[in-house]
Design an enzyme around this catalytic site. Structure first.
Site, PDB file in Angstrom:
ATOM      1  N   ASP A 179       0.834  -1.192   0.000  1.00 11.57           N
ATOM      2  CA  ASP A 179       0.000   0.000   0.000  1.00 11.57           C
ATOM      3  C   ASP A 179       0.878   1.255   0.000  1.00 11.57           C
ATOM      4  O   ASP A 179       1.858   1.344   0.750  1.00 11.57           O
ATOM      5  CB  ASP A 179      -0.885  -0.028   1.245  1.00 11.57           C
ATOM      6  N   GLU A 225       1.629  -0.412  -5.019  1.00  9.55           N
ATOM      7  CA  GLU A 225       0.699   0.664  -5.326  1.00  9.55           C
ATOM      8  C   GLU A 225       1.605   1.879  -5.515  1.00  9.55           C
ATOM      9  O   GLU A 225       2.095   2.445  -4.538  1.00  9.55           O
ATOM     10  CB  GLU A 225      -0.294   0.894  -4.197  1.00  9.55           C
TER      11      GLU A 225
END
Length: 786
Positions: free
Chosen positions: A380, A420
C-alpha cells in the site's frame, strides 16, 4: 509550555480495573538472548521451559515486561540485559497463550521527538498474535488531548494507565515445518489476481457454517474454494490481514475500519477474522487457510501497510512504536520534530531510511513467507517506502535502501511483489517507475478503459498502449508486460456494477456528509442514477459489464478482478466503503440465482479459461509489431473498421472503434524445450460507439483468403462459435468481439515489417514506428514517449 511538562492529575501509572499482582513467578528474568526479536517460547531449556523476550528500544532508559494472568492482573519484570540496543530476558514457566506487553521508560521531550511514557502499555512490534483491540479513550494517548492550550497539548504527558484500552501481545509456539504444503508457484505471465476481503467474502455465503463466516476458516471452506477454482483465478490478493485498529473518529460514530489499512501488528494475523479465538489460534487457522488454497492451486498475496501505523499523528493513541522509540521509527520534520511528516494522509509515515525500520519490515515479510506460507505482497502507498533514500531530501528514490534490501534478499526476491506506485506527497506518483522484480497497480489502465467504454476519449492512442501491455510505462529497465497489474475496479472506488449505475458517489452512510471518496469516478449511469426498472438501461449496463470484463481479461499484462464483480455486487453507489462492515460491503451470493448475474459469472470464468489456454493472450514479452523472420507475420497489428492498418493519423482521429490482431504464429517466446511457441491468432474488435459498426475483416497476409473467422466472444450476443466469411462483421453498438483468425498462408511480410527494418513513413520523423507496434504519439501530458 515548558519542554517536558507532565500532567499530574489522573490515575497513577499501572492502575487499571485489575490491580497489579503476581500472576507469574516472581523470579527475575534470566539474561536470555538478544535475538530473535519478540517472544519466543523455548522447550527443553536448562531449568525448564519458558519464553525469551527481546525488544529493540535504542533510546530507552529501562524496559518493563508486563505479563497478564487470566483475570487481567498485571505483573512487571524489569529487563536488565541489553545488547546491540536490544533489551532482553528469559522467563521460565511462561508458556504459549500468555498475554504480555511492554512499558518503556525514557525522556519526555516532544520538542525533540522524545515521547517515552511508561504509563502506556505497548504492543510488541514482533508479536505473533494479538488479543483484544484498541478502544478509543484519551488515556491511550501519551499526551493530554483535552489540555486547555490546544496548540501545545501534544507536549503535555498524560500519566494515566492505558492498559484497559489497548491490546496485548500473545506468546505463540510455532514449530510448523510446512512439510505438507505445495506452493503453486504460478508464473507471473499466467497469473490472474482476485482481490478480496477475508471477512466480507464469506459473511453471507449460504454454504459456509455460520460460525465460520467472515474467518480464515470460512475462506478455506470447500464451497468457497470451489467458486475460486470455477472462476480460474490463480491468486487471491487479501485486503490487510495484519492486526489493525479502528480510528477514534470511526469509533465515535459506531463504525470500524473495515478495510484494515491501519496496522498495529506486522506479524499477527488479525484476530477479528479468526474462528479459533485470539490466544494464538488465529495463527494456525491462517496457515490452514493457506494450505487449503495452495492445494487448490491458488496463491495467497497479502496487501500490506508499511507506510504508516494506527498510532496516527501527535494526539493519536500510543500503542507500540511511538512509545518504544518515536524518533527512530517515524519520519519527523527536521524543523518541527514534535510533529510527523505525513506522506500517507494517515498522520504519520514510517522512516524507511533507518536500518531498524527496514529490519522490521523485511523480518515481517520473511516471516509471512517462510512461516505463514504466503506467496507475495501488494504494498500500500509503496512510494512512501522509497522516500529519502539519498541526498535529495524526501523525494522518491528508486535506489532506496529498502528497495535494495528486498532486491538482494534470497527469499523475498523470489516472491511476487506488487507496488501501489504512489503516495500523497509531492512527486509521489510513480507509475512505471519501480525497478525490476516489481509489478505495479496500473491506474492508467483503469482510467483509460473506463473512459473508452463510457465514450469519453476522442481517440484511441492511450487505449492501444493499455491493451498491449503498457510498454510506454514498463519496457524500460528490462521489465515485462506482467509488470502491469491491470484493473478496472478495486476495493477503493465503485464496484463494477456501480461503475455503470452511478454518475455520483453516494457515501452518506460513512457519516462524513458525502465529502469522502474520490470525485473522479469516470463512471456513467446510462440514463438513470442507481437501480432502475428500465429494461433498456439494465440491458445496456449488463452489456457494458461484459465489455469491461472482457477488455480486462484480453489485455496484455496481469489482470486483477475484484471479488463480487463477477456476481454483480453493488455497494449502492458508495465509492469509499472502508468503514462499512455490513451488507454494503459483504458479497451477496444470492445474486447467482439471477440469470443475468449468473451469465456474467460464467462469462468471466470462460474468459479466464481462454486466457489460460492461449499464451498469445498472456505474452511474456512486449510486442514488436514486426515479423520475426522474413515471410513471417507481425506479432501485432492494429486495424480501422475498413480493415486497413492504422496510420499515424488514425491514432489521432476521433474514433470509438478499432481492431487488434494478435498473431499466434509470430510469438517471440519459446517453450521449455527451446522450440518457438505457437498458438491461434485472434482479432479483438472494440466498438464503444452507440451505433452498430461494420468492420472489414483483414485478409492476406493476416488471414487465409476466403477462410472464415470464428466468433469466440461477442458481448452483444449470448451465442459463440458463429463463423464469419471473409468480408465484414457487424459489431453491435457498445460491444466487443473476439474472433479466431484463420491461419494465413506463408507469404512475404510487408517491407517495413521485417525484423531489423525501420522504415519511416513519409510524413516525417514523428511518424516512426515504435518497437511495440504502435505508432509513436505523445503521452496524455504532452510528452513524447521515451
Amino acid at each position: 509550555m515548558a519542554s517536558g511538562q507532565e500532567l499530574e492529575a489522573g490515575a497513577r501509572p499501572g492502575v487499571g480495573p485489575h490491580p497489579a499482582g503476581p500472576p507469574h513467578p516472581a523470579e527475575p528474568p534470566r539474561p536470555g538472548s538478544w535475538q530473535p526479536l519478540g517472544a519466543r517460547f523455548r522447550a527443553g531449556q536448562p531449568g525448564g521451559q519458558g519464553t525469551n523476550f527481546a525488544l529493540w528500544a535504542a533510546g530507552a532508559e529501562a524496559v518493563d515486561l508486563c505479563l497478564f494472568d487470566e483475570d487481567g492482573r498485571e505483573s512487571r519484570h524489569r529487563l536488565t540485559e541489553q545488547d546491540f540496543q536490544v533489551w532482553h530476558g528469559f522467563l521460565p514457566g511462561v508458556r504459549p497463550g500468555t498475554r504480555y506487553g511492554f512499558r518503556v521508560h525514557g525522556r519526555w521531550d516532544p520538542w525533540t521527538g522524545a515521547r517515552w511514557n511508561p504509563a502506556k502499555l505497548l504492543l510488541d512490534p514482533y508479536a505473533r498474535a494479538v488479543d483484544g483491540c484498541y478502544t478509543s479513550h484519551d488515556a491511550a494517548c501519551a499526551a493530554v488531548r483535552n489540555w486547555p492550550e490546544a496548540d501545545v497539548a501534544d507536549t503535555v504527558r498524560d500519566n494515566r494507565d492505558s492498559a484497559p484500552y489497548v491490546p496485548r501481545a500473545v506468546v505463540v509456539h510455532d514449530d510448523d515445518d510446512w512439510y505438507d504444503d505445495h506452493r503453486p508457484k504460478t508464473p507471473w505471465a499466467e497469473t490472474v489476481l482476485y482481490e478480496l476481503h477475508v471477512r466480507g467474502f464469506t459473511m453471507r455465503h449460504p454454504d459456509v457454517p455460520p460460525q465460520l463466516r467472515g474467518t480464515y476458516a470460512g475462506l478455506a471452506h470447500p464451497a468457497v474454494i470451489a467458486h475460486l477454482t470455477r472462476l480460474g483465478v490463480t491468486a487471491v490478493e487479501l485486503l490487510p490481514v495484519h492486526q489493525h485498529a479502528s480510528e477514534d473518529h470511526l469509533q465515535a460514530r459506531g463504525l470500524v475500519n473495515y478495510w484494515g489499512y491501519n496496522t498495529v501488528g506486522y506479524f499477527a494475523p488479525h484476530a477479528g477474522y479468526s474462528a479459533s479465538g485470539s490466544r494464538g489460534g488465529q495463527v494456525g487457522e491462517f496457515k490452514q487457510m493457506v494450505r487449503a488454497l495452495h492445494a487448490a492451486g491458488i496463491e495467497v498475496i497479502l496487501d500490506v501497510v508499511f507506510n504508516h501505523t494506527a498510532e496516527g499523528a501527535e494526539l493519536g493513541p500510543t500503542l507500540s512504536l511511538r512509545g518504544i522509540d518515536n524518533a527512530a521509527y517515524y519520519r519527523l520534520p527536521p524543523n518541527r520534530p514534535r510533529g510527523y511528516a505525513d506522506y500517507t494522509g494517515c498522520g504519520n509515515t514510517l522512516d524507511t531510511r533507518r536500518p531498524q525500520v527496514i529490519r522490521l519490515i523485511t523480518d515481517s515479510l520473511r516471516y509471512w513467507v517462510a512461516e505463514m506460507g504466503v506467496d507475495g505482497f501488494r504494498f500500500d502507498l509503496a512510494a512512501a517506502l522509497a522516500r529519502g533514500g539519498g541526498a535529495g531530501g524526501d523525494g522518491v528514490d528508486m535506489e532506496h535502501p529498502f528497495l535494495a534490501a528486498v532486491a538482494q534478499d534470497p527469499l523475498l526476491s523470489r516472491v511476487k511483489l506488487i507496488a501501489e506506485p504512489w503516495d500523497v506527497g509531492p512527486g509521489g506518483y510513480q507509475v512505471g517507475g519501480f525497478p525490476p522484480l516489481w509489478a505495479e497497480w496500473n491506474d492508467r489502465y483503469r482510467d483509460t478503459v473506463r473512459d473508452f467504454w463510457r465514450g469519453a476519449r476522442p481517440d484511441v492512442r492511450e487505449l492501444g498502449y493499455r491493451l498491449s501491455g503498457s510498454s510506454d510505462l514498463y519496457q524500460r529497465g528490462g521489465r515485462r508486460p506482467y509488470a502491469s497489474v491491470n484493473y478496472v475496479t478495486a476495493h477503493d472506488g465503485f464496484t463494477l456494477r456501480d461503475l455503470v449505475s452511478y454518475d455520483r458517489k453516494h457515501n452518506g452512510a460513512n457519516g462524513e456528509a458525502n465529502r469522502d471518496g474520490t470525485e473522479d469516478n469516470r463512471s456513467w449511469n446510462h440514463g438513470a442514477e442507481g437501480e432502475t426498472a428500465d429494461r433498456e438501461v439494465n440491458a445496456l449496463r449488463l452489456r457494458q459489464l461484459r465489455n469491461l470484463t472482457a477488455t480486462l481479461l484480453l489485455s496484455a499484462g496481469v489482470p486483477m478482478l475484484t471479488a463480487g464483480d463477477e456476481l454483480g455486487r453493488t455497494q449502492g453507489g458508495n465509492n469509499n466503503a472502508y468503514c462499512q462492515d455490513n451488507e454494503i460491503s459483504w458479497l451477496d451470493w444470492s445474486l447467482l440465482a439471477e440469470p443475468g448475474w449468473r451469465e456474467l459469472c460464467e462469462l468471466t470464468a470462460r474468459l479466464v479459461r481462454l486466457r489460460r489456454a492461449h499464451p498469445v493472450l498472456r505474452q511474456r514479452a512486449f510486442f514488436s509489431g514486426r515479423a520475426a523472420t522474413p515471410g513471417g507475420q507481425p506479432d501485432l497489428a492494429w486495424f480501422t473498421p475498413l480493415g486497413k492498418e492504422m496510420t499515424e493519423a488514425d491514432w489521432f482521429a476521433p474514433t470509438s472503434c478499432l481492431g487488434m490482431l494478435l498473431s499466434g504464429s509470430a510469438m517471440s517466446e519459446r517453450d521449455d524445450a527451446g522450440r518457438p511457441l505457437r498458438d491461434d491468432s485472434f482479432l479483438l474488435l472494440l466498438n464503444a460507439g452507440p451505433l452498430a459498426a461494420s468492420f472489414t475483416l483483414p485478409g492476406e497476409p493476416w488471414a487465409a483468403p476466403e477462410a472464415p473467422y470464428e466468433t469466440v466472444v461477442d458481448t452483444a450476443a449470448a451465442g459463440t462459435g458463429e463463423p464469419y466469411p471473409h468480408g465484414a462483421v457487424v459489431l453491435g453498438g457498445r460491444s466487443l468481439q473476439l474472433l479466431r483468425a484463420p491461419a494465413p498462408p506463408f507469404a512475404p511480410a510487408p517491407p517495413d515489417r521485417v525484423a531489423g527494418s525501420r522504415r519511416v513513413p513519409p510524413t516525417g520523423a514523428k511518424n516512426r514506428m515504435r518497437s511495440d507496434g504502435l505508432s509513436a504519439y505523445p503521452h496524455r501530458d504532452g510528452r513524447e514517449p521515451t
